[in-house]
Design an enzyme around this catalytic site. Structure first.
Site, PDB file in Angstrom:
ATOM      1  N   GLU A 219       0.888  -1.169   0.000  1.00 39.21           N
ATOM      2  CA  GLU A 219       0.000   0.000   0.000  1.00 39.21           C
ATOM      3  C   GLU A 219       0.920   1.211   0.000  1.00 39.21           C
ATOM      4  O   GLU A 219       1.440   1.586   1.049  1.00 39.21           O
ATOM      5  CB  GLU A 219      -0.899  -0.010   1.250  1.00 39.21           C
ATOM      6  CG  GLU A 219      -1.842  -1.195   1.343  1.00 39.21           C
ATOM      7  CD  GLU A 219      -3.048  -1.064   0.419  1.00 39.21           C
ATOM      8  OE1 GLU A 219      -3.277   0.037  -0.117  1.00 39.21           O
ATOM      9  OE2 GLU A 219      -3.743  -2.079   0.221  1.00 39.21           O
ATOM     10  N   CYS A 253      -2.500   9.302   2.401  1.00 43.17           N
ATOM     11  CA  CYS A 253      -2.067   8.786   1.099  1.00 43.17           C
ATOM     12  C   CYS A 253      -3.093   9.075   0.011  1.00 43.17           C
ATOM     13  O   CYS A 253      -2.747   9.200  -1.150  1.00 43.17           O
ATOM     14  CB  CYS A 253      -1.829   7.284   1.216  1.00 43.17           C
ATOM     15  SG  CYS A 253      -3.225   6.437   1.931  1.00 43.17           S
TER      16      CYS A 253
END
Ligand code: NAD
Length: 458
Positions: A219, A253
């Site tokens: 990720e 993010c």
């Protein structure tokens, strides 16, 4: 003994791994009841420690209580409740058909845990991004080691206590430390690796997983664009982009990294953004998180031009939110910002902006603001990204019904809710036959069988 493994060296990491490997091998985690009981304990303990975690998040990152509660404590408790209510259904074996030449037979597809899983987490959502993958791993029947970030020490300590009080160490444990500890953990032959963080370390984790021939989820980050089309209503674009961007001081993010808008919309956008920021953020500096350390703050300051607009003043690690018009080839457009600075670039025609962004590395998310369906269709078709939200930002990332993850340089693999269970388990096909005559066994003499099979299996 929550800090048994704090700053753990190689032999401590090996010991922790072996305890988990043995625990899994005993089959203790296989009954769903056992997993549910452990997850229920975690849900209860996390609920009791809500205020403690909000204090830790505030001490590590200056996180306002509302943000810590919404995006970390409450978020994880909601996911735990969802998993607990659906786990049996999600894990139910799925029946499959059988071709006539293996009849009589019954087939199904089962979901099996991998065994031991290592979860390495970053500092920006230090509770959510450590526990999210960990609860999926546990629910799927694995044992899990969590390595939280050294840059969120108060939350990492509280997490170690929470896990130690909710699980047997063989089932789940926290090992604290920096890159040396991570390296020692990556030497252990875990059966699954799950990493959230930057691209550089992502490559190291992927290489370690490859050495162990184990599956790996990455990720990662990237520059998530917010593209505004001329047909969009400017006011909601300004408010939604700014609100998403400055949540957790842009250290998300999925945050919109930059805005691309048509040249004629630049002035109206800047003037509405200025009014919104001065009215909403400037009077409330306490509602903005801060950077984890000076190097991170200095990097953001080096990316923002000195004439950037800002709402409020900087105070130590807490940077006032800022924004500036920049050129496509400026330093701010070459790396992920990951902080409270919003660069704004302009374009002259829709084809140009789609073409430019399509050539950039695939981001974790793509945001398109438009009422023009043709533009939306083209942007969706030509720009690849881990996920998309149209006419808003980040809403796709907080929906537990949707998978979460990147593509290419923003990572690979998915989790959240059902998708996390799928990630932390593998599908095992099982076929049962019976002790009845084999009508189509491929055994000599072949001649008759060949003629028969050709007739039947056209
Ligand atoms: P990072 O990559 O520096 O660190 C992440 C973790 O890796 C930490 O636990 C750290 O201790 C460990 N680590 C550091 N050096 C290591 C090494 N040499 N070997 C093994 N492990 C090592 O990331 P960060 O600064 O904590 O987080 C910021 C990055 O994370 C940003 O790029 C952001 O986009 C990304 N991110 C992605 C997601 C997502 O869900 N895709 C979420 C949050 C953050």
């Amino acid at each position: 003994m929550p800090d048994l493994f704090k700053g753990a060296n190689h032999s401590k990491c090996q010991e922790a791994f072996e305890i988990q490997r043995d625990f899994f091998a005993q089959g203790t985690t296989l009954p769903i009841d056992f997993r549910e009981a452990a997850l229920n304990r975690l849900l209860e303990n996390l609920g009791e420690r809500e205020d403690e975690f909000l204090d830790c998040l505030n001490s590590d990152l200056g996180k306002p209580a509302l943000e810590g509660w919404l995006s970390e404590v409450h978020f994880i408790r909601t996911e735990l409740r969802l998993i607990l209510s659906k786990l049996e259904t999600w894990l139910r074996p799925v029946r499959a058909g059988n071709p006539f030449f293996i009849q009589p037979a019954r087939s199904y597809i089962a979901r099996e845990p991998f065994g031991t899983a290592l979860v390495i987490a970053p500092w920006n959502y230090p509770l959510q991004l450590a526990l999210g993958p960990a609860i999926a791993a546990i629910a799927a029947g694995n044992c899990v080691t969590i390595k939280p970030s050294e840059h969120s020490p108060a939350t990492s300590d509280a997490l170690a206590r929470l896990i130690a009080d909710s699980f047997q160490p063989g089932h789940a444990t926290v090992i604290q430390g920096g890159s040396e500890t991570s390296t020692a953990l990556l030497d252990q032959p875990y059966n699954h690796f799950f990493f959230t963080g930057g691209e550089r370390v992502g490559r190291i984790v992927a290489a370690a997983a490859a050495r162990h021939l184990a599956p790996c989820v990455l990720e990662l980050g990237g520059k998530c664009p917010a593209i505004i089309h001329e047909s969009a209503a400017i006011e909601p674009c300004v408010e939604r982009i700014a609100t998403g961007k400055f949540f957790n001081a842009g250290q998300t993010c999925l945050a919109p990294d930059f805005v691309a808008l048509p040249e004629p919309l630049l002035e109206p956008f800047l003037s509405q953004l200025e009014s919104f920021m001065l009215a909403t953020y400037a009077p409330h500096p306490e509602d903005l998180a801060h950077c984890p350390h000076e190097a991170h703050r200095d990097r953001i300051l080096s990316l923002a031009p000195s004439d950037a607009h800002q709402a409020g003043t900087d105070d130590g690690l807490r940077l006032a939110p800022r924004w500036a018009r920049v050129e496509w080839d400026s330093p701010a457009m070459r790396e992920e910002i990951f902080g409270p600075f919003l660069p704004i670039v302009t374009y002259t025609d829709p084809e140009e902006v789609i073409g430019r962004i399509a050539k950039m590395p695939s981001p974790l998310a793509l945001y398109i603001f438009t009422r023009d369906q043709e533009f939306e269709r083209k942007a969706l078709a030509r720009i690849s990204s881990g996920s998309v939200c149209i006419n808003d930002v980040m809403k796709q990332g907080i929906n537990l019904q949707l998978p979460f993850g990147g593509v290419g340089p923003s990572g690979h693999g998915r989790y959240r809710g059902k998708h996390g269970i799928e990630t932390f388990s593998y599908t095992r096909p099982v076929t049962r036959r019976f002790f009845l005559p084999d009508l189509f066994a491929a055994k000599p003499p072949y001649a008759d069988l060949f003629a028969r099979l050709r007739r039947w299996m056209k």
